[in-house]
Design an enzyme around this catalytic site. Structure first.
Site, PDB file in Angstrom:
ATOM      1  N   TYR A   1     -39.279 -19.682-123.570  1.00 11.77           N
ATOM      2  CA  TYR A   1     -38.529 -18.861-122.620  1.00 11.77           C
ATOM      3  C   TYR A   1     -39.286 -17.560-122.349  1.00 11.77           C
ATOM      4  O   TYR A   1     -39.457 -17.161-121.190  1.00 11.77           O
ATOM      5  CB  TYR A   1     -37.130 -18.566-123.171  1.00 11.77           C
TER       6      TYR A   1
ATOM      7  N   SER B   1     -36.912 -11.101-117.292  1.00  9.04           N
ATOM      8  CA  SER B   1     -36.048 -10.899-118.458  1.00  9.04           C
ATOM      9  C   SER B   1     -36.662  -9.839-119.345  1.00  9.04           C
ATOM     10  O   SER B   1     -37.868  -9.600-119.301  1.00  9.04           O
ATOM     11  CB  SER B   1     -35.927 -12.212-119.241  1.00  9.04           C
TER      12      SER B   1
END
Length: 141
Positions: free
Chosen positions: A45, A32
């Site tokens: 995350y 990501s």
């Protein structure tokens, strides 16, 4: 951590023996933009996706001699059903559009080129890389 990082490790442990026996293979992990940038409220995350980026590099170092390439794809912010609440949040949407040099959310179809490159012979000497597709977000302060 289990969904974003450990799962990639366990799936790789399952597929790597066949790849090394064959002497070729390609693994594309999904990291990501958060593997390169932190944002408030999502530290776990970001940590998991940062782990994916480093897992990718470690696997690439271990597996290259067996003909296995391991790379990561790091999407930026894409307008998807999963992100609908963020897309519809005016404050977040304004922040994102102003933070991203492309001044918009990504369209998931824009990931195809990077994925095709990593999966094809065009990337035959590419391994351990984290390809970021983010409209320029990580290129600016």
């Amino acid at each position: 951590i289990a969904s974003n990082l450990s799962s990639m490790f366990y799936v790789s442990r399952f597929v790597v023996p066949g790849m090394t026996e064959r002497g070729s293979g390609k693994i594309i992990n999904i990291a990501s933009v958060q593997s390169k940038l932190a944002r408030q409220t999502i530290a776990p995350y970001s940590a998991s996706k940062g782990g994916v980026a480093l897992l990718t590099q470690g696997m690439a170092a271990d597996l290259a001699r067996h003909g296995v390439q391991v790379n990561a794809l790091s999407p930026g912010y894409f307008a998807t059903d999963m992100n609908r609440a963020l897309v519809e949040d005016d404050a977040f949407n304004d922040w994102l559009v102003n933070r991203t040099p492309a001044h918009r959310w990504g369209d998931a179809r824009e990931l195809r080129g990077a994925l095709l490159f990593l999966a094809s012979d065009a990337s035959s000497f590419v391994s351990g890389q984290n390809i970021v597709v983010d409209g320029g977000m990580t290129a600016v302060v």
